[in-house]
Design an enzyme around this catalytic site. Structure first.
Site, PDB file in Angstrom:
ATOM      1  N   HIS A  50      43.382  38.861  41.030  1.00 32.85           N
ATOM      2  CA  HIS A  50      43.265  37.846  42.086  1.00 32.85           C
ATOM      3  C   HIS A  50      44.611  37.184  42.402  1.00 32.85           C
ATOM      4  CE1 HIS A  50      38.774  37.712  42.176  1.00 32.85           C
ATOM      5  NE2 HIS A  50      38.897  38.060  40.909  1.00 32.85           N
ATOM      6  N   ASN A 123      32.622  35.702  43.684  1.00 32.41           N
ATOM      7  CA  ASN A 123      33.169  36.785  44.498  1.00 32.41           C
ATOM      8  C   ASN A 123      32.361  36.920  45.783  1.00 32.41           C
ATOM      9  OD1 ASN A 123      35.232  37.564  42.772  1.00 32.41           O
ATOM     10  ND2 ASN A 123      34.054  39.211  41.805  1.00 32.41           N
ATOM     11  N   TYR A 337      39.582  32.321  31.139  1.00 32.19           N
ATOM     12  CA  TYR A 337      40.302  31.554  32.162  1.00 32.19           C
ATOM     13  C   TYR A 337      41.252  30.531  31.543  1.00 32.19           C
ATOM     14  CZ  TYR A 337      37.533  34.079  35.504  1.00 32.19           C
ATOM     15  OH  TYR A 337      36.995  35.099  36.239  1.00 32.19           O
TER      16      TYR A 337
HETATM   17 FE1  HDE Z   1      37.768  36.695  36.863  1.00 31.84          FE
HETATM   18  N1  HDE Z   1      39.605  36.247  36.143  1.00 31.84           N
HETATM   19  N2  HDE Z   1      37.345  37.677  35.174  1.00 31.84           N
HETATM   20  N3  HDE Z   1      35.976  37.297  37.609  1.00 31.84           N
HETATM   21  N4  HDE Z   1      38.158  35.744  38.556  1.00 31.84           N
HETATM   22  C1  HDE Z   1      40.558  35.562  36.788  1.00 31.84           C
HETATM   23  O1  HDE Z   1      41.855  33.841  35.882  1.00 31.84           O
HETATM   24  C2  HDE Z   1      38.045  37.597  34.021  1.00 31.84           C
HETATM   25  C3  HDE Z   1      35.035  38.046  36.977  1.00 31.84           C
HETATM   26  C4  HDE Z   1      37.314  35.552  39.606  1.00 31.84           C
HETATM   27  O2  HDE Z   1      41.452  31.977  42.821  1.00 31.84           O
HETATM   28  C5  HDE Z   1      41.734  35.237  35.907  1.00 31.84           C
HETATM   29  O3  HDE Z   1      43.198  32.209  36.681  1.00 31.84           O
HETATM   30  C6  HDE Z   1      37.369  38.294  32.965  1.00 31.84           C
HETATM   31  C7  HDE Z   1      33.792  38.018  37.692  1.00 31.84           C
HETATM   32  C8  HDE Z   1      37.992  34.860  40.662  1.00 31.84           C
HETATM   33  O4  HDE Z   1      42.449  31.375  40.961  1.00 31.84           O
HETATM   34  C9  HDE Z   1      41.307  35.769  34.540  1.00 31.84           C
HETATM   35  C10 HDE Z   1      36.246  38.816  33.524  1.00 31.84           C
HETATM   36  C11 HDE Z   1      34.027  37.239  38.788  1.00 31.84           C
HETATM   37  C12 HDE Z   1      39.291  34.640  40.189  1.00 31.84           C
HETATM   38  C13 HDE Z   1      39.971  36.389  34.855  1.00 31.84           C
HETATM   39  C14 HDE Z   1      36.226  38.428  34.900  1.00 31.84           C
HETATM   40  C15 HDE Z   1      35.384  36.798  38.719  1.00 31.84           C
HETATM   41  C16 HDE Z   1      39.356  35.205  38.872  1.00 31.84           C
HETATM   42  C17 HDE Z   1      43.064  35.704  36.433  1.00 31.84           C
HETATM   43  C18 HDE Z   1      35.187  39.660  32.847  1.00 31.84           C
HETATM   44  C19 HDE Z   1      33.052  36.893  39.918  1.00 31.84           C
HETATM   45  C20 HDE Z   1      40.426  33.988  40.935  1.00 31.84           C
HETATM   46  C21 HDE Z   1      43.813  34.477  36.861  1.00 31.84           C
HETATM   47  C22 HDE Z   1      34.612  39.050  31.697  1.00 31.84           C
HETATM   48  C23 HDE Z   1      31.921  36.119  39.486  1.00 31.84           C
HETATM   49  C24 HDE Z   1      40.412  32.514  40.782  1.00 31.84           C
HETATM   50  C25 HDE Z   1      42.973  33.374  36.498  1.00 31.84           C
HETATM   51  C26 HDE Z   1      41.526  31.909  41.579  1.00 31.84           C
HETATM   52  C27 HDE Z   1      40.495  35.153  38.059  1.00 31.84           C
HETATM   53  C28 HDE Z   1      39.254  36.971  33.904  1.00 31.84           C
HETATM   54  C29 HDE Z   1      35.218  38.841  35.782  1.00 31.84           C
HETATM   55  C30 HDE Z   1      35.949  35.960  39.728  1.00 31.84           C
HETATM   56  C31 HDE Z   1      42.278  36.707  33.851  1.00 31.84           C
HETATM   57  C32 HDE Z   1      37.863  38.420  31.535  1.00 31.84           C
HETATM   58  C33 HDE Z   1      32.487  38.692  37.290  1.00 31.84           C
HETATM   59  C34 HDE Z   1      37.415  34.452  42.007  1.00 31.84           C
HETATM   60  O5  HDE Z   1      41.112  34.728  33.631  1.00 31.84           O
END
Ligand code: HDE
Length: 672
Positions: A50, A123, A337
């Protein structure tokens, strides 16, 4: 007045301090050193996923109290407004990548409530690729560019992603979404959002319900077409970011309604799948989405870095009345996060940055660390203490967050629940719910993506192991275009869960009734000698519907219309392209038309609009432009522009403009 970071007024920043006019720079120049030091450290690590995003400020208001379901303060009073910051994003590309890549879009909202921050980090698709967070690094490694050469940027069309998919049947449902038009939103303002996981709502009496969160855009959900998305990536890589900024700057505030699907705790396994499984959705036809409030985005960021880049969302940012579930994907996110922000934002004090700070006071014994802003003054930095009267003390009663009490009884094991075993029936549900054109787009997308996969064995495995169990016809149609045999007889066929729907109309983006044209961008092509009256009449009708109209000509600067009156030109063919607009109109005026038609750029403009299914208005003699897509060359209805949906021609009058507005309101005319 300019100062150093210490507040010292500086007399000039044009020249460094030197020993003589032509002499060497002195180490003594503290202003130079500070300025360069700050510059050298301007970059911070981009988000690991992202990375590319755009944000906006706004507010949320609940329609009526949800006290029966949740004690969350921001969901009680319809008169109260809660400030919100939203960040939209793509997932795979780097921070500088193009906005229109085929990808999932992030839809993350931070609600600054009177009980602390609540983050809904969702999402634009309701399901996810994997069922357990432990697979996330594998998924993202496979999606991101080849580690040896960092190619390709912001694209899933490469071997490693499809290799992973072919070996991970749980990705099947999400892969269908990502290959669908949902992965090509027309605008951040025109896409749905989903919390994905099942959450819990908890009321004041401690009663809990399972809940799925939705965002429904007031402008409807609309998509680009793939060829258009690729062209935009070159013409305007900032397409979505610009669109959001321009709309808010023009006062066309994006609105999204918050929806909830609420089910009793005891129904977690009632719908033919496990509500803890994030690769499943709850069809709206089974459990309707109740619209409970509205988010309005009203203000652009003042500074991209300070706000959009430094905002730190976290799934664990909860308020009393909203809690998590044991979804194993969500559980891993609860950790991830906070952890990622430590590296990205350089230490543990990121919650003190202005964009992340709650609007309520923070009291605790957290201490020190890089970038501390707060200046705690108490001698007692521990608990319990007596020297500060025991303060701050633990909160009790209403308003204090209490985790939902849940009986957990089980063996410690690394094992997927049997209730997560069906990977295909909802992928099939999704494909079966698409309209004809959407299904064609899906097949084209699969052909494109798999066509870029170099290893035939991976292509074959996707056909046999993923596509065939989802839809034999889709698998066959894709296989025929990518040089691999059609699915053999070996594929797995999933049993459809009994009693569950086989289609869900809400999953399709197809529109059957024209919507409004507010904020839609319309290009009017003009040349000296074009009809100024046509341009004025078109503009009037379109602006009345809230559309944004731009006149495009060969050069900038006013041009003379057929009556010698000046017409302002907004963009030239050098700086504007068909793909930046939702519709195109060509006014009458023989002299102007002659010049326009002779210009290959104008012809290309109209042809692209045609190929991308956009509304086209050809006034009077402009009808000749139908020849650019071959109309008239063949006999029969296919060559007749009248038979082409979304193409309006004839003399410009009320009927003409009304038909054009209706055609734009259909978004796209895929049936061409
Ligand atoms: Fe994320 N995801 N994600 N994700 N995600 C990040 O956090 C992660 C997942 C989502 O505009 C990271 O600050 C793992 C699902 C959004 O700043 C990180 C897993 C969904 C954003 C991270 C998921 C999301 C992130 C990268 C699986 C939809 C952007 C930078 C367990 C429900 C937020 C950060 C923004 C961002 C990890 C799966 C949505 C690395 C480990 C499912 C919208 O922490």
């Amino acid at each position: 007045m300019q100062t150093t970071d210490q507040g010292l007024r500086i007399a000039g920043t044009e020249d460094s301090l030197k020993a003589g006019e032509r002499g060497p720079t002195l180490l003594e120049d503290f202003h130079l050193r500070e300025k360069i030091m700050r510059f050298d450290h301007e970059r911070i690590p981009e988000r690991v996923v992202h990375a590319r995003g755009a944000g906006a400020h706004g507010h949320f208001q609940v329609y009526e109290s949800l006290a029966g379901l949740t004690s969350a303060a921001f969901l009680q009073d319809p008169k109260a407004t809660t400030p919100v910051f939203v960040r939209f994003s793509t997932v795979v590309g780097s921070r500088g990548s193009a906005d229109t890549a085929r990808d999932v879009r992030g839809f993350a909202a931070k609600f600054y409530t009177s009980e602390g921050n609540f983050d809904l980090v969702g999402n634009n698709m309701p399901v996810f690729f994997i069922q357990d967070g432990i697979k996330f690094p594998d998924l993202v490694h496979a999606l991101k560019p080849d580690p040896r050469k960092e190619i390709p940027q912001a694209a899933s069309a490469h071997d490693s992603f499809w290799d992973f998919v072919s070996l991970m049947p749980e990705t099947a449902h999400m892969v269908m979404w990502v290959m669908s038009d949902r992965a090509l939103p027309r605008s951040y303002r025109m896409m749905e959002g989903f919390g994905v996981h099942t959450f819990r709502l908890v009321n004041a009496a401690g009663e809990t319900h399972l809940v799925k969160f939705h965002w429904k855009p007031k402008l409807g959900a609309h998509a680009l077409v793939w060829d258009e998305a690729q062209l935009i990536a070159g013409r305007d890589p900032d397409f979505h970011r610009r669109d959001l900024w321009d709309a808010i700057a023009a006062g066309a505030f994006p609105e999204y309604e918050l929806g909830i699907q609420v089910v009793p705790e005891t129904d977690a396994l009632r719908y033919g799948f496990d509500l803890l499984d994030p690769t499943k959705l709850l069809p709206e036809e089974v459990v309707p989405v109740r619209l409970v409030g509205k988010l309005t985005l009203t203000r652009n960021p003042s500074n991209y870095f300070s706000e959009v880049e430094q905002v730190a969302f976290c799934v664990a940012n909860l308020v009393p009345g909203i809690d998590v579930t044991d979804d194993p994907l969500m559980q891993a996110r609860l950790f991830s996060y906070l952890d990622t922000q430590l590296t990205r934002l350089g230490g543990p004090n990121f919650a003190e940055l202005p964009i992340n700070r709650p609007i309520v006071p923070v009291h605790n014994h957290q201490q020190d660390g890089f970038g501390r802003h707060a200046i705690p003054t108490s001698e007692a930095n521990y608990h319990p203490n007596s020297i500060a009267g025991g303060m701050p003390k633990a909160a009790t009663g209403p308003g204090a967050f209490a985790h939902v009490r849940e009986r957990i009884d089980g063996q410690k094991l690394r094992k997927r629940s049997g209730s997560f075993a069906d990977h295909f029936s909802q992928a099939t549900l999704f494909v079966n719910s698409l309209s004809g054109p959407e299904r064609e787009h899906l097949i084209d997308a699969l052909r494109f993506e798999l066509g870029k996969v170099e290893r035939p064995e991976i292509r074959s495995r996707v056909i046999d192991e993923i596509l065939a169990p989802v839809s034999l016809e889709v698998a066959r149609e894709v296989a025929s275009a990518i040089g691999v045999p059609p699915p053999g007889g070996r594929f797995h066929v999933s049993a459809h869960p009994p009693g569950q729907p086989t289609t869900s109309p809400a999953l399709s983006l197809a529109i059957t009734v024209p919507g409004g044209i507010a904020t839609r961008k319309v290009a009017i092509l003009a040349s000296p000698g074009s009809s100024g009256r046509d341009i004025a009449a078109l503009r009037k009708a379109l602006v009345a519907g809230g559309a944004v109209v731009e006149v495009i000509a060969g050069t900038l600067g006013p041009i003379d219309d057929e009556d010698g009156k000046a017409v302002a030109v907004d963009k030239s063919f050098l700086t504007a392209a068909s793909v930046m607009y939702d519709a195109v109109a060509v006014p009458s005026g023989e002299v102007g038309l002659g010049a326009l038609y002779a210009d290959p750029q104008a012809r290309r403009f109209v042809l692209e609009a045609y190929r991308h299914g956009k509304a086209i208005a050809l006034a009077g003699g402009a009808r000749r432009f139908t020849a650019v897509w071959g109309a008239g060359e063949e006999s029969g209805a296919a060559g007749d522009p009248a038979a082409e949906p979304g193409v309006v021609f004839g003399a410009l009058g009320k009927e003409f403009t009304a038909a054009f507005v209706t055609a734009i309101g259909m978004h796209r005319h895929w049936g061409r």
